[in-house]
Design a protein around this motif. Structure first.
Motif, PDB file in Angstrom:
ATOM      1  N   LEU A 137      -6.450 -99.330  40.320  1.00 14.78           N
ATOM      2  CA  LEU A 137      -6.159 -98.104  40.105  1.00 14.78           C
ATOM      3  C   LEU A 137      -4.361 -97.940  39.613  1.00 14.78           C
ATOM      4  CD1 LEU A 137      -6.938 -96.813  43.783  1.00 14.78           C
ATOM      5  CD2 LEU A 137      -8.251 -96.909  41.917  1.00 14.78           C
ATOM      6  N   TYR A 138      -4.238 -96.884  38.734  1.00 17.64           N
ATOM      7  CA  TYR A 138      -2.890 -96.624  38.364  1.00 17.64           C
ATOM      8  C   TYR A 138      -2.481 -95.282  38.526  1.00 17.64           C
ATOM      9  CZ  TYR A 138      -5.039 -94.496  34.149  1.00 17.64           C
ATOM     10  OH  TYR A 138      -5.940 -93.596  33.399  1.00 17.64           O
ATOM     11  N   ASP A 139      -1.211 -94.901  38.483  1.00 15.96           N
ATOM     12  CA  ASP A 139      -0.889 -93.720  38.415  1.00 15.96           C
ATOM     13  C   ASP A 139      -0.824 -92.739  37.198  1.00 15.96           C
ATOM     14  OD1 ASP A 139      -0.118 -93.453  41.152  1.00 15.96           O
ATOM     15  OD2 ASP A 139       1.868 -94.371  40.927  1.00 15.96           O
ATOM     16  N   LYS A 140      -1.295 -91.681  37.011  1.00 14.00           N
ATOM     17  CA  LYS A 140      -1.558 -90.930  35.991  1.00 14.00           C
ATOM     18  C   LYS A 140      -0.410 -89.817  36.075  1.00 14.00           C
ATOM     19  CE  LYS A 140      -4.413 -88.506  32.503  1.00 14.00           C
ATOM     20  NZ  LYS A 140      -5.655 -87.828  32.373  1.00 14.00           N
ATOM     21  N   LYS A 141       0.409 -89.453  35.161  1.00 13.19           N
ATOM     22  CA  LYS A 141       1.124 -88.494  35.133  1.00 13.19           C
ATOM     23  C   LYS A 141       0.283 -87.054  34.650  1.00 13.19           C
ATOM     24  CE  LYS A 141       5.442 -90.579  34.009  1.00 13.19           C
ATOM     25  NZ  LYS A 141       6.521 -90.843  33.053  1.00 13.19           N
TER      26      LYS A 141
ATOM     27  N   ASN B  78      -8.034 -83.659  39.660  1.00 15.05           N
ATOM     28  CA  ASN B  78      -6.504 -83.418  40.151  1.00 15.05           C
ATOM     29  C   ASN B  78      -6.063 -82.405  41.046  1.00 15.05           C
ATOM     30  OD1 ASN B  78      -6.582 -85.469  37.768  1.00 15.05           O
ATOM     31  ND2 ASN B  78      -6.605 -83.464  36.513  1.00 15.05           N
ATOM     32  N   VAL B  79      -5.160 -82.911  41.954  1.00 12.27           N
ATOM     33  CA  VAL B  79      -4.978 -81.729  42.921  1.00 12.27           C
ATOM     34  C   VAL B  79      -3.325 -81.635  43.115  1.00 12.27           C
ATOM     35  CG1 VAL B  79      -4.904 -80.915  45.604  1.00 12.27           C
ATOM     36  CG2 VAL B  79      -6.620 -82.265  44.471  1.00 12.27           C
ATOM     37  N   CYS B  80      -2.914 -80.604  42.717  1.00 16.28           N
ATOM     38  CA  CYS B  80      -1.430 -80.359  42.631  1.00 16.28           C
ATOM     39  C   CYS B  80      -0.880 -80.412  44.020  1.00 16.28           C
ATOM     40  CB  CYS B  80      -1.094 -79.154  41.843  1.00 16.28           C
ATOM     41  SG  CYS B  80       0.971 -78.767  41.811  1.00 16.28           S
TER      42      CYS B  80
ATOM     43  N   LYS C  12       2.651 -75.435  36.578  1.00 15.56           N
ATOM     44  CA  LYS C  12       3.415 -76.365  35.596  1.00 15.56           C
ATOM     45  C   LYS C  12       4.367 -77.484  36.242  1.00 15.56           C
ATOM     46  CE  LYS C  12       1.627 -73.923  32.431  1.00 15.56           C
ATOM     47  NZ  LYS C  12       0.508 -74.211  31.622  1.00 15.56           N
ATOM     48  N   LYS C  13       4.596 -77.657  37.400  1.00 10.13           N
ATOM     49  CA  LYS C  13       4.909 -78.782  37.865  1.00 10.13           C
ATOM     50  C   LYS C  13       4.371 -80.046  37.641  1.00 10.13           C
ATOM     51  CE  LYS C  13       7.665 -76.371  41.379  1.00 10.13           C
ATOM     52  NZ  LYS C  13       7.558 -75.792  43.046  1.00 10.13           N
ATOM     53  N   ALA C  14       5.228 -81.203  37.469  1.00 10.25           N
ATOM     54  CA  ALA C  14       4.734 -82.403  37.366  1.00 10.25           C
ATOM     55  C   ALA C  14       4.224 -83.159  38.444  1.00 10.25           C
ATOM     56  CB  ALA C  14       5.768 -83.367  36.225  1.00 10.25           C
TER      57      ALA C  14
ATOM     58  N   PHE D 293      -2.832 -85.833  47.655  1.00 14.00           N
ATOM     59  CA  PHE D 293      -4.041 -86.431  47.249  1.00 14.00           C
ATOM     60  C   PHE D 293      -3.992 -87.427  46.227  1.00 14.00           C
ATOM     61  CE2 PHE D 293      -6.198 -82.652  49.198  1.00 14.00           C
ATOM     62  CZ  PHE D 293      -7.040 -83.118  50.054  1.00 14.00           C
ATOM     63  N   GLY D 294      -2.582 -87.713  45.691  1.00 13.51           N
ATOM     64  CA  GLY D 294      -2.218 -88.516  44.642  1.00 13.51           C
ATOM     65  C   GLY D 294      -2.352 -90.055  45.062  1.00 13.51           C
ATOM     66  N   ASN D 295      -2.828 -90.433  46.344  1.00 13.35           N
ATOM     67  CA  ASN D 295      -2.910 -91.932  46.363  1.00 13.35           C
ATOM     68  C   ASN D 295      -4.531 -92.232  46.445  1.00 13.35           C
ATOM     69  OD1 ASN D 295      -0.191 -92.368  46.952  1.00 13.35           O
ATOM     70  ND2 ASN D 295      -0.389 -91.162  48.893  1.00 13.35           N
ATOM     71  N   LYS D 296      -4.574 -93.452  47.010  1.00 14.48           N
ATOM     72  CA  LYS D 296      -5.928 -94.182  47.057  1.00 14.48           C
ATOM     73  C   LYS D 296      -6.752 -93.062  47.790  1.00 14.48           C
ATOM     74  CE  LYS D 296      -8.668 -98.069  48.310  1.00 14.48           C
ATOM     75  NZ  LYS D 296      -8.365 -99.773  48.770  1.00 14.48           N
ATOM     76  N   ARG D 297      -8.096 -92.981  47.528  1.00 13.96           N
ATOM     77  CA  ARG D 297      -8.778 -91.757  48.437  1.00 13.96           C
ATOM     78  C   ARG D 297     -10.164 -92.518  49.053  1.00 13.96           C
ATOM     79  NH1 ARG D 297      -9.163 -87.063  43.528  1.00 13.96           N
ATOM     80  NH2 ARG D 297      -6.852 -86.763  43.437  1.00 13.96           N
ATOM     81  N   THR D 298     -10.438 -91.914  50.108  1.00 15.37           N
ATOM     82  CA  THR D 298     -11.875 -92.093  50.576  1.00 15.37           C
ATOM     83  C   THR D 298     -12.875 -91.254  50.208  1.00 15.37           C
ATOM     84  OG1 THR D 298     -11.407 -90.451  52.435  1.00 15.37           O
ATOM     85  CG2 THR D 298     -10.473 -92.891  52.793  1.00 15.37           C
ATOM     86  N   ILE D 299     -13.973 -91.315  50.378  1.00 16.52           N
ATOM     87  CA  ILE D 299     -15.047 -90.600  50.015  1.00 16.52           C
ATOM     88  C   ILE D 299     -14.919 -88.934  50.607  1.00 16.52           C
ATOM     89  CG2 ILE D 299     -17.532 -89.817  50.072  1.00 16.52           C
ATOM     90  CD1 ILE D 299     -17.994 -92.971  50.045  1.00 16.52           C
ATOM     91  N   GLN D 300     -14.337 -89.016  51.729  1.00 17.82           N
ATOM     92  CA  GLN D 300     -14.589 -87.693  52.250  1.00 17.82           C
ATOM     93  C   GLN D 300     -13.291 -87.086  51.815  1.00 17.82           C
ATOM     94  OE1 GLN D 300     -16.539 -86.057  54.763  1.00 17.82           O
ATOM     95  NE2 GLN D 300     -15.142 -84.516  53.931  1.00 17.82           N
ATOM     96  N   GLU D 301     -12.287 -87.805  51.459  1.00 13.95           N
ATOM     97  CA  GLU D 301     -11.018 -86.923  50.844  1.00 13.95           C
ATOM     98  C   GLU D 301     -11.353 -86.567  49.337  1.00 13.95           C
ATOM     99  OE1 GLU D 301      -7.139 -89.187  52.678  1.00 13.95           O
ATOM    100  OE2 GLU D 301      -8.311 -90.300  51.058  1.00 13.95           O
TER     101      GLU D 301
END
Length: 234
Positions: A7-11, A57-59, A18-20, A95-103
């Motif tokens: 996994l990697y972080d995508k901006k 992607n969830v802001c 419009k926030k990052a 939600f920007g981290n590792k996700r479970t199926i439910q997440e």
């Protein structure tokens, strides 16, 4: 030598506020498909490297949830509706981290709500519902899987009738096939045969010969199943 993690972080930049923010994605080198189901549901070599979990992607700032397919523009007045119905109700969550199926399921439901408010194309809503079908199948939750099969079929039918799939990566042959296969899974066999037949009729007009072959296989399976249930003539 340090091993590169899957996994990697995508901006990302939120389409609405419009926030990052950053969200996890799976490196392509780690994505290995073992097999596909008849509705193209991919079985991956490991749950950790399942890219379906990270499709939405969830802001974290405003709650607006989207995929890379969402249009960047908003119809007039819709941003105000989203502000009222999503942003003002948003309880900050990342939600920007590792996700479970439910997440992941939660992110898709957020994206469906956002796509509906934003009036995204039927083809994109269908894709969100399809992935919910697959995630619930992974959890062996048949009731919820069937619920989203019905919703996915409705959106694919709307997309086909409206031609809103034109200009996307989804072809008419694939949509017709999926309507057929989802109908089959709903035990709506007459509808399934109708749409598989439409795919077969296009066999000389498409380069997607694999889908045509799959339609023929499903068509014969249904025919054989019907024959097996016919009363024996004396």
């Amino acid at each position: 030598m340090t091993e590169i993690p899957p996994l990697y972080d995508k901006k990302c930049q939120c389409l609405h506020c419009k926030k990052a923010f950053t969200t996890k994605k799976v490196r392509s080198r780690y994505v290995k498909v073992l097999e596909y189901d008849t509705d193209f549901f991919p079985t991956y070599s490991s749950e950790e490297t399942n890219p379906i979990l990270y499709y939405v992607n969830v802001c974290p700032h405003c709650g607006f949830s989207f995929t890379n397919e969402f249009a960047p523009s908003f119809p007039p007045g819709i941003k105000e509706v989203i502000e009222e119905k999503i942003c003002k109700q948003w309880v900050p969550h990342d939600f920007g981290n590792k996700r479970t199926i439910q997440e992941a399921i939660n992110t898709y439901k957020l994206a469906v709500y956002c796509a509906t408010l934003k009036r995204e194309k039927h083809i994109y809503l269908a894709g969100l519902y399809m992935r919910l079908v697959w995630l619930y199948r992974t959890l062996k939750n048949i009731e919820q899987e069937n619920r989203f099969i019905k919703l996915a079929r409705e959106e694919y039918m709307e997309s086909y009738m409206d031609d809103d799939f034109k200009g996307t990566q989804v072809s008419d042959v694939r949509i017709l096939y999926l309507i057929g296969d989802l109908s089959r899974r709903m035990s709506d066999l007459d509808q399934a045969v109708k749409y598989f037949s439409k795919v077969i009729e296009k066999q000389n007009q498409t380069i997607e010969t694999k889908i045509v072959e799959m339609a023929k296989e499903r068509w014969f399976e249904i025919r054989d199943a019907k024959k097996a249930k016919e009363p024996i003539q004396e």
